[in-house]
Design a protein around this motif. Structure first.
Motif, PDB file in Angstrom:
ATOM      1  N   GLY A  20      54.405  -4.222   1.024  1.00 27.79           N
ATOM      2  CA  GLY A  20      54.203  -5.189   2.108  1.00 27.79           C
ATOM      3  C   GLY A  20      53.405  -6.365   1.555  1.00 27.79           C
ATOM      4  N   MET A  21      52.625  -7.008   2.444  1.00 33.08           N
ATOM      5  CA  MET A  21      51.895  -8.208   2.025  1.00 33.08           C
ATOM      6  C   MET A  21      50.998  -7.960   0.796  1.00 33.08           C
ATOM      7  N   MET A  22      50.218  -6.907   0.858  1.00 35.11           N
ATOM      8  CA  MET A  22      49.250  -6.683  -0.225  1.00 35.11           C
ATOM      9  C   MET A  22      49.921  -6.063  -1.452  1.00 35.11           C
ATOM     10  N   GLY A  23      50.983  -5.293  -1.236  1.00 39.69           N
ATOM     11  CA  GLY A  23      51.705  -4.722  -2.378  1.00 39.69           C
ATOM     12  C   GLY A  23      52.298  -5.824  -3.239  1.00 39.69           C
ATOM     13  N   ALA A  42      57.841   1.884  -4.618  1.00 43.78           N
ATOM     14  CA  ALA A  42      58.236   2.856  -3.590  1.00 43.78           C
ATOM     15  C   ALA A  42      57.820   2.301  -2.238  1.00 43.78           C
ATOM     16  N   ASP A  43      58.751   2.258  -1.319  1.00 44.85           N
ATOM     17  CA  ASP A  43      58.434   1.842   0.050  1.00 44.85           C
ATOM     18  C   ASP A  43      59.449   2.513   0.954  1.00 44.85           C
ATOM     19  N   THR A  44      58.978   2.974   2.094  1.00 48.01           N
ATOM     20  CA  THR A  44      59.877   3.638   3.044  1.00 48.01           C
ATOM     21  C   THR A  44      60.823   2.635   3.708  1.00 48.01           C
ATOM     22  N   PRO A  87      49.913   1.632   4.511  1.00 46.25           N
ATOM     23  CA  PRO A  87      48.964   1.542   5.637  1.00 46.25           C
ATOM     24  C   PRO A  87      47.831   2.574   5.531  1.00 46.25           C
ATOM     25  N   ASN A  88      46.690   2.215   6.089  1.00 46.30           N
ATOM     26  CA  ASN A  88      45.469   3.026   5.931  1.00 46.30           C
ATOM     27  C   ASN A  88      45.665   4.512   6.238  1.00 46.30           C
ATOM     28  N   MET A  89      46.395   4.800   7.331  1.00 45.21           N
ATOM     29  CA  MET A  89      46.487   6.200   7.772  1.00 45.21           C
ATOM     30  C   MET A  89      47.327   7.052   6.829  1.00 45.21           C
ATOM     31  N   THR A  90      47.998   6.423   5.859  1.00 47.99           N
ATOM     32  CA  THR A  90      48.811   7.186   4.899  1.00 47.99           C
ATOM     33  C   THR A  90      48.071   7.434   3.582  1.00 47.99           C
ATOM     34  N   HIS A  91      46.925   6.771   3.383  1.00 48.62           N
ATOM     35  CA  HIS A  91      46.257   6.849   2.074  1.00 48.62           C
ATOM     36  C   HIS A  91      45.924   8.287   1.675  1.00 48.62           C
ATOM     37  N   ALA A  92      45.419   9.077   2.615  1.00 49.27           N
ATOM     38  CA  ALA A  92      44.954  10.429   2.257  1.00 49.27           C
ATOM     39  C   ALA A  92      46.102  11.258   1.684  1.00 49.27           C
ATOM     40  N   LEU A 138      38.228  -2.187  -4.039  1.00 45.43           N
ATOM     41  CA  LEU A 138      37.286  -2.899  -3.159  1.00 45.43           C
ATOM     42  C   LEU A 138      37.039  -4.260  -3.803  1.00 45.43           C
ATOM     43  N   GLU A 139      38.050  -5.094  -3.700  1.00 42.71           N
ATOM     44  CA  GLU A 139      38.080  -6.284  -4.543  1.00 42.71           C
ATOM     45  C   GLU A 139      37.084  -7.374  -4.152  1.00 42.71           C
ATOM     46  N   TYR A 140      36.433  -7.255  -2.982  1.00 45.06           N
ATOM     47  CA  TYR A 140      35.478  -8.312  -2.638  1.00 45.06           C
ATOM     48  C   TYR A 140      34.302  -8.341  -3.605  1.00 45.06           C
ATOM     49  N   GLN A 175      50.106  -9.928  11.516  1.00 43.17           N
ATOM     50  CA  GLN A 175      51.144  -8.979  11.911  1.00 43.17           C
ATOM     51  C   GLN A 175      51.528  -8.147  10.683  1.00 43.17           C
ATOM     52  N   LYS A 176      51.639  -6.843  10.844  1.00 41.25           N
ATOM     53  CA  LYS A 176      51.980  -5.969   9.713  1.00 41.25           C
ATOM     54  C   LYS A 176      53.302  -5.252   9.957  1.00 41.25           C
ATOM     55  N   VAL A 177      53.842  -4.669   8.894  1.00 39.74           N
ATOM     56  CA  VAL A 177      55.115  -3.955   8.995  1.00 39.74           C
ATOM     57  C   VAL A 177      54.945  -2.796   9.988  1.00 39.74           C
ATOM     58  N   ASP A 179      53.688  -2.906  12.772  1.00 41.01           N
ATOM     59  CA  ASP A 179      52.498  -3.158  13.612  1.00 41.01           C
ATOM     60  C   ASP A 179      51.427  -2.073  13.510  1.00 41.01           C
ATOM     61  N   TRP A 180      51.329  -1.436  12.348  1.00 43.05           N
ATOM     62  CA  TRP A 180      50.401  -0.312  12.217  1.00 43.05           C
ATOM     63  C   TRP A 180      48.956  -0.721  12.459  1.00 43.05           C
ATOM     64  N   ASN A 181      48.635  -2.008  12.185  1.00 44.58           N
ATOM     65  CA  ASN A 181      47.208  -2.407  12.257  1.00 44.58           C
ATOM     66  C   ASN A 181      46.738  -2.762  13.665  1.00 44.58           C
TER      67      ASN A 181
HETATM   68  N1  LIG Z   1      41.945  -5.666  -0.504  1.00 46.11           N
HETATM   69  C1  LIG Z   1      42.251  -6.433   0.496  1.00 46.11           C
HETATM   70  O1  LIG Z   1      41.617  -7.431   0.762  1.00 46.11           O
HETATM   71  C2  LIG Z   1      43.421  -6.059   1.364  1.00 46.11           C
HETATM   72  C3  LIG Z   1      44.113  -7.045   2.057  1.00 46.11           C
HETATM   73  C4  LIG Z   1      45.196  -6.664   2.833  1.00 46.11           C
HETATM   74  C5  LIG Z   1      45.556  -5.328   2.921  1.00 46.11           C
HETATM   75  N2  LIG Z   1      44.837  -4.392   2.248  1.00 46.11           N
HETATM   76  C6  LIG Z   1      45.201  -2.964   2.366  1.00 46.11           C
HETATM   77  O2  LIG Z   1      46.475  -2.768   1.767  1.00 46.11           O
HETATM   78  C7  LIG Z   1      47.193  -1.778   2.502  1.00 46.11           C
HETATM   79  C8  LIG Z   1      48.540  -2.355   2.928  1.00 46.11           C
HETATM   80  O3  LIG Z   1      48.315  -3.462   3.775  1.00 46.11           O
HETATM   81  P1  LIG Z   1      49.411  -4.603   3.940  1.00 46.11           P
HETATM   82  O4  LIG Z   1      48.702  -5.748   4.509  1.00 46.11           O
HETATM   83  O5  LIG Z   1      50.167  -4.798   2.675  1.00 46.11           O
HETATM   84  O6  LIG Z   1      50.357  -3.939   5.043  1.00 46.11           O
HETATM   85  P2  LIG Z   1      51.910  -4.186   5.255  1.00 46.11           P
HETATM   86  O7  LIG Z   1      52.250  -3.639   6.586  1.00 46.11           O
HETATM   87  O8  LIG Z   1      52.247  -5.615   4.970  1.00 46.11           O
HETATM   88  O9  LIG Z   1      52.586  -3.301   4.113  1.00 46.11           O
HETATM   89  C9  LIG Z   1      52.556  -1.894   4.090  1.00 46.11           C
HETATM   90  C10 LIG Z   1      53.829  -1.405   3.403  1.00 46.11           C
HETATM   91  O10 LIG Z   1      53.745   0.001   3.197  1.00 46.11           O
HETATM   92  C11 LIG Z   1      55.022   0.579   3.503  1.00 46.11           C
HETATM   93  N3  LIG Z   1      54.846   1.991   3.800  1.00 46.11           N
HETATM   94  C12 LIG Z   1      54.418   2.579   4.956  1.00 46.11           C
HETATM   95  N4  LIG Z   1      54.315   3.914   4.791  1.00 46.11           N
HETATM   96  C13 LIG Z   1      54.689   4.162   3.503  1.00 46.11           C
HETATM   97  C14 LIG Z   1      54.783   5.359   2.712  1.00 46.11           C
HETATM   98  N5  LIG Z   1      54.449   6.547   3.213  1.00 46.11           N
HETATM   99  N6  LIG Z   1      55.226   5.243   1.438  1.00 46.11           N
HETATM  100  C15 LIG Z   1      55.569   4.035   0.927  1.00 46.11           C
HETATM  101  N7  LIG Z   1      55.502   2.883   1.629  1.00 46.11           N
HETATM  102  C16 LIG Z   1      55.042   2.955   2.881  1.00 46.11           C
HETATM  103  C17 LIG Z   1      55.536  -0.265   4.673  1.00 46.11           C
HETATM  104  O11 LIG Z   1      56.938  -0.154   4.817  1.00 46.11           O
HETATM  105  C18 LIG Z   1      55.083  -1.664   4.242  1.00 46.11           C
HETATM  106  O12 LIG Z   1      56.059  -2.305   3.447  1.00 46.11           O
HETATM  107  C19 LIG Z   1      46.301  -1.362   3.655  1.00 46.11           C
HETATM  108  O13 LIG Z   1      45.584  -0.204   3.313  1.00 46.11           O
HETATM  109  C20 LIG Z   1      45.342  -2.522   3.811  1.00 46.11           C
HETATM  110  O14 LIG Z   1      44.112  -2.145   4.360  1.00 46.11           O
HETATM  111  C21 LIG Z   1      43.803  -4.737   1.457  1.00 46.11           C
END
Ligand SMILES: NC(=O)c1ccc[n+]([C@@H]2O[C@H](COP(=O)([O-])OP(=O)(O)OC[C@H]3O[C@@H](n4cnc5c(N)ncnc54)[C@H](O)[C@@H]3O)[C@@H](O)[C@H]2O)c1
Length: 368
Positions: A20-23, A42-44, A87-92, A138-140, A175-177, A179-181
């Motif tokens: 997504g955006m951050m990937g 890898a992305d679903t 998304p956050n809830m999938t990290h674990a 924790l890039e800040y 807005q996120k993919v 709307d998880w956020n």
């Molecule tokens: N370091 C930072 O400043 C910063 C900034 C933005 C986001 N983030 C973090 O990055 C993560 C992603 O955020 P984002 O903004 O890119 O969200 P996003 O919604 O733009 O992208 C998330 C992507 O993950 C995919 N996805 C969902 N479940 C999946 C799974 N089980 N396996 C593979 N792909 C899966 C979705 O299809 C989507 O493409 C979040 O944890 C967010 O907190 C960090």
């Protein structure tokens, strides 16, 4: 050097989980490093996978193999290191799968949405025998004005640190993919999702452990006119959080997410018994005042870092974080930012939400 260290001559093959955006930001940064490639994503979501692959090709990467499931990617033998950007809830769960292999890993913040899940992944990390780098994103910490501020504090410019005040005044959540956020159950809550960065910085600046959290906050303005399957988002958009540290340092976070009409998105102010240092992050300015020099005497300088090859969405911080992650992979040295750092930053956020709910201070011992 550990068994899993990658020699300089070898190309490190990265897999990005979640494009997504951050990937996409991670893919761009990885491809600005020397001796790296993004070999797999890898992305679903098929559309997001294709966008990730396109970005990798545009940045001059080689062949990128796409996977719908990160486990198939891990089994493919195509990657030496992965970045978890789902998304956050999938990290674990995703991190647990990665930790069952020996690939190097960077996991985006927040480590997990609950302290229990943080503890679960830390147990998985420490119970295995794999020699690999496990890096907390924790890039800040890597924002150039923040690094300059940390350097001043460590060289004694302000004397003994007593107060750390961080203001984030910014735009609403994007807005996120899918709307998880929009819901706390997915993000962990705003003070976990967004503010773990700032609680991490507070701990780093205070050089101490948090003991108590007092908070006030609410959802007053943002997303109240949106519905998802009939449900209105529940994300808090403003608040104050005070953190007491075990060496007496006090931290304050002032968060407002309907304040994009501000000069700086983040302003960090650290006061010690001998002076004060401030980082204006968006303006990339550092201000220093020393009490010995008198009232209102403040020097100001611009901060730049010529080593940054890709500025991206975070002022070059993601690039600098990746430089250190890659250096650890190559040298076999331990991660500079650990899962424990990730858990502490999440736990302060959890305590802040609990304090808002109960209207009382919350001891860190109640949440960890
Ligand atoms: N370091 C930072 O400043 C910063 C900034 C933005 C986001 N983030 C973090 O990055 C993560 C992603 O955020 P984002 O903004 O890119 O969200 P996003 O919604 O733009 O992208 C998330 C992507 O993950 C995919 N996805 C969902 N479940 C999946 C799974 N089980 N396996 C593979 N792909 C899966 C979705 O299809 C989507 O493409 C979040 O944890 C967010 O907190 C960090």
């Amino acid at each position: 050097m550990s068994d899993s260290a990658v020699l300089d001559a070898d190309c490190v093959r990265y897999g990005v989980i979640g494009t997504g955006m951050m990937g996409v930001e991670h893919i761009e940064n990885i491809l600005h490093l020397d001796g790296t490639t993004v070999s797999a994503i890898a992305d679903t979501n098929a559309e997001r996978r294709e966008i990730g692959a396109q970005v990798a090709r545009r940045q001059g990467g080689g062949d990128v193999i796409q996977f719908a499931d990160h486990r198939t990617m891990l089994d493919s033998g195509l990657v030496d290191a992965v970045v978890i950007v789902t998304p956050n809830m999938t990290h674990a769960d995703v991190l647990s799968d990665v930790l069952a292999t020996d690939v190097h890993v960077m996991v985006e913040k927040p480590l997990c949405t609950t302290v229990a899940d943080c503890q679960r992944v830390i147990a998985a990390e420490t119970s295995g025998t794999a020699q690999r780098v496990v890096w907390m994103g924790l890039e800040y910490r890597y924002m150039p004005p923040t690094t300059a501020l940390l350097n001043e504090i460590r060289s004694g410019t302000v004397g003994n640190v007593k107060m750390v005040s961080i203001r984030e005044h910014r735009f609403p959540f994007l807005q996120k993919v899918d709307d998880w956020n929009r819901f706390n159950r997915n993000t962990g809550g705003t003070f976990v999702e967004k503010c773990c960065h700032f609680f991490d910085l507070m701990g780093l600046i205070a050089d101490a452990e948090p003991v108590r959290v007092y908070a006030s906050g609410a959802q007053d303005v943002n997303h109240l006119d949106e519905t998802y399957d009939g449900e209105i988002p529940d994300v808090l958009d403003n608040g104050f959080v005070v953190v007491d540290f075990d060496n007496g340092v006090r931290g304050l976070l002032d968060l407002c997410m309907f304040a994009e009409a501000s000069k700086n998105e983040q302003e960090i102010s650290v006061t010690g018994d001998e002076g004060k240092v401030e980082a204006m992050v968006t303006e990339s300015l550092l201000r220093i005042g020393r009490r010995a020099d008198g009232q209102h005497v403040v020097s100001e300088r611009s901060i730049t870092d010529d080593s940054i090859r890709h500025v991206g969405l975070h002022d070059g911080a993601s690039y600098l974080e990746h430089v250190d992650f890659l250096a650890a992979i190559r040298s076999g040295e331990a991660a500079k930012v650990t899962l424990l750092d990730g858990m502490t930053s999440v736990a302060i956020g959890v305590a802040a939400h609990r304090s808002i709910e109960c209207g009382q201070p919350v001891e860190m011992g109640e949440v960890i």
